[in-house]
Design a protein around this motif. Structure first.
Motif, PDB file in Angstrom:
ATOM      1  N   ASP A  57       0.805  -1.213   0.000  1.00  0.00           N
ATOM      2  CA  ASP A  57       0.000   0.000   0.000  1.00  0.00           C
ATOM      3  C   ASP A  57       0.843   1.271   0.000  1.00  0.00           C
ATOM      4  N   MET A  58       2.039   1.217   0.576  1.00  0.00           N
ATOM      5  CA  MET A  58       2.928   2.378   0.675  1.00  0.00           C
ATOM      6  C   MET A  58       4.350   1.929   0.356  1.00  0.00           C
ATOM      7  N   VAL A  59       5.146   2.870  -0.159  1.00  0.00           N
ATOM      8  CA  VAL A  59       6.548   2.589  -0.468  1.00  0.00           C
ATOM      9  C   VAL A  59       7.404   3.665   0.184  1.00  0.00           C
ATOM     10  N   ILE A  60       8.444   3.240   0.903  1.00  0.00           N
ATOM     11  CA  ILE A  60       9.416   4.175   1.463  1.00  0.00           C
ATOM     12  C   ILE A  60      10.801   3.741   1.034  1.00  0.00           C
ATOM     13  N   SER A  61      11.754   4.637   1.191  1.00  0.00           N
ATOM     14  CA  SER A  61      13.106   4.346   0.743  1.00  0.00           C
ATOM     15  C   SER A  61      14.115   5.129   1.571  1.00  0.00           C
ATOM     16  N   THR A  62      15.317   4.581   1.663  1.00  0.00           N
ATOM     17  CA  THR A  62      16.427   5.340   2.220  1.00  0.00           C
ATOM     18  C   THR A  62      17.019   6.159   1.078  1.00  0.00           C
ATOM     19  N   PRO A  63      17.701   7.252   1.383  1.00  0.00           N
ATOM     20  CA  PRO A  63      18.311   8.046   0.299  1.00  0.00           C
ATOM     21  C   PRO A  63      19.307   7.232  -0.533  1.00  0.00           C
ATOM     22  N   GLU A  64      20.015   6.309   0.105  1.00  0.00           N
ATOM     23  CA  GLU A  64      21.003   5.488  -0.608  1.00  0.00           C
ATOM     24  C   GLU A  64      20.339   4.536  -1.598  1.00  0.00           C
ATOM     25  N   SER A  65      19.153   4.039  -1.295  1.00  0.00           N
ATOM     26  CA  SER A  65      18.459   3.070  -2.146  1.00  0.00           C
ATOM     27  C   SER A  65      17.438   3.713  -3.072  1.00  0.00           C
ATOM     28  N   PHE A  66      17.349   5.018  -3.059  1.00  0.00           N
ATOM     29  CA  PHE A  66      16.361   5.701  -3.888  1.00  0.00           C
ATOM     30  C   PHE A  66      16.613   5.476  -5.374  1.00  0.00           C
ATOM     31  N   THR A  67      17.857   5.352  -5.789  1.00  0.00           N
ATOM     32  CA  THR A  67      18.152   5.125  -7.214  1.00  0.00           C
ATOM     33  C   THR A  67      17.572   3.798  -7.687  1.00  0.00           C
ATOM     34  N   VAL A  68      17.490   2.819  -6.788  1.00  0.00           N
ATOM     35  CA  VAL A  68      16.870   1.539  -7.144  1.00  0.00           C
ATOM     36  C   VAL A  68      15.369   1.732  -7.350  1.00  0.00           C
ATOM     37  N   ALA A  69      14.764   2.540  -6.491  1.00  0.00           N
ATOM     38  CA  ALA A  69      13.321   2.793  -6.604  1.00  0.00           C
ATOM     39  C   ALA A  69      12.986   3.510  -7.913  1.00  0.00           C
ATOM     40  N   THR A  70      13.889   4.343  -8.416  1.00  0.00           N
ATOM     41  CA  THR A  70      13.614   5.069  -9.659  1.00  0.00           C
ATOM     42  C   THR A  70      13.512   4.133 -10.861  1.00  0.00           C
ATOM     43  N   LYS A  71      14.039   2.920 -10.744  1.00  0.00           N
ATOM     44  CA  LYS A  71      13.950   1.959 -11.846  1.00  0.00           C
ATOM     45  C   LYS A  71      12.517   1.475 -12.070  1.00  0.00           C
ATOM     46  N   VAL A  72      11.670   1.588 -11.048  1.00  0.00           N
ATOM     47  CA  VAL A  72      10.266   1.197 -11.186  1.00  0.00           C
ATOM     48  C   VAL A  72       9.345   2.413 -11.055  1.00  0.00           C
ATOM     49  N   ALA A  73       9.872   3.594 -11.320  1.00  0.00           N
ATOM     50  CA  ALA A  73       9.104   4.830 -11.184  1.00  0.00           C
ATOM     51  C   ALA A  73       7.907   4.868 -12.135  1.00  0.00           C
ATOM     52  N   LYS A  74       8.032   4.273 -13.303  1.00  0.00           N
ATOM     53  CA  LYS A  74       6.920   4.275 -14.262  1.00  0.00           C
ATOM     54  C   LYS A  74       5.742   3.442 -13.757  1.00  0.00           C
ATOM     55  N   ILE A  75       6.013   2.518 -12.874  1.00  0.00           N
ATOM     56  CA  ILE A  75       4.949   1.684 -12.309  1.00  0.00           C
ATOM     57  C   ILE A  75       4.407   2.314 -11.033  1.00  0.00           C
TER      58      ILE A  75
END
Length: 181
Positions: A57-75
């Motif tokens: 339901d929610m997604v959080i991230s550390t600043p260090e791992s944010f670049t990984v989250a951007t790989k699924v930004a379109k979803i």
């Protein structure tokens, strides 16, 4: 009137099940799991997210791992789940953020100015519901009074009616005299 948006932590917590996905690694991942995150990982989460296998339901991230989250930004982006610094979902304080997300209630106003908020569950006593309702009204009325670009206004000027209902049941009007603004 500007749209009302916010997050509240009610005095009487309304139980809800929220699943949190956390992009973190190392010690931060362990801290996130200990704080109650349901899914924790980094690059190993990319493929299941793209396939739609993970339920969250929610997604959080550390600043260090944010670049990984951007790989699924379109979803995640179109669903409103992409971690964002402004929303506070990109943070180093994972335990605090997870606690706030699991215990908070979000509210927004509709096009007609109505604000819908969950203030209780069936098992709540009338006192618990009243306590939460007064807290929500104070928050909403405070937001109206402090709206940017406004002069001092009478706080209850914009609230005309208060209705309360359970899910799939008829709404009952509440008397405005019950509440002091």
């Amino acid at each position: 009137m500007p749209p009302l948006r916010g997050t509240l932590i009610l005095p009487e917590k309304v139980p809800k099940k929220i699943r949190i996905l956390c992009f973190a690694e190392g010690a931060a991942a362990e801290a996130a799991k200990a704080a109650g995150a349901d899914i924790v990982g980094t690059t190993d989460l990319i493929e299941p997210i793209t396939k739609g296998e993970l339920q969250f339901d929610m997604v959080i991230s550390t600043p260090e791992s944010f670049t990984v989250a951007t790989k699924v930004a379109k979803i995640l982006g179109p669903k409103g789940l992409m971690p964002n610094v402004k929303k506070g979902t990109v943070t180093t304080e994972l335990a605090t953020t997870i606690d706030v997300l699991k215990n908070s209630i979000r509210y927004t106003s509709g096009r007609t100015g109505d604000v819908r908020v969950t203030v209780g569950k069936v098992g709540f006593t009338p006192e618990q519901v009243e306590k939460n309702l007064k807290y929500v009204l104070d928050e909403v009325m405070g937001y109206i009074a402090l709206a940017p670009g406004k002069k001092k206004i009478k706080r209850n000027k914009f609230v005309h009616k208060i209705w309360m209902n359970a899910t799939f049941s008829p709404a009952l009007p509440l008397r405005m005299t019950q509440f002091t603004f």
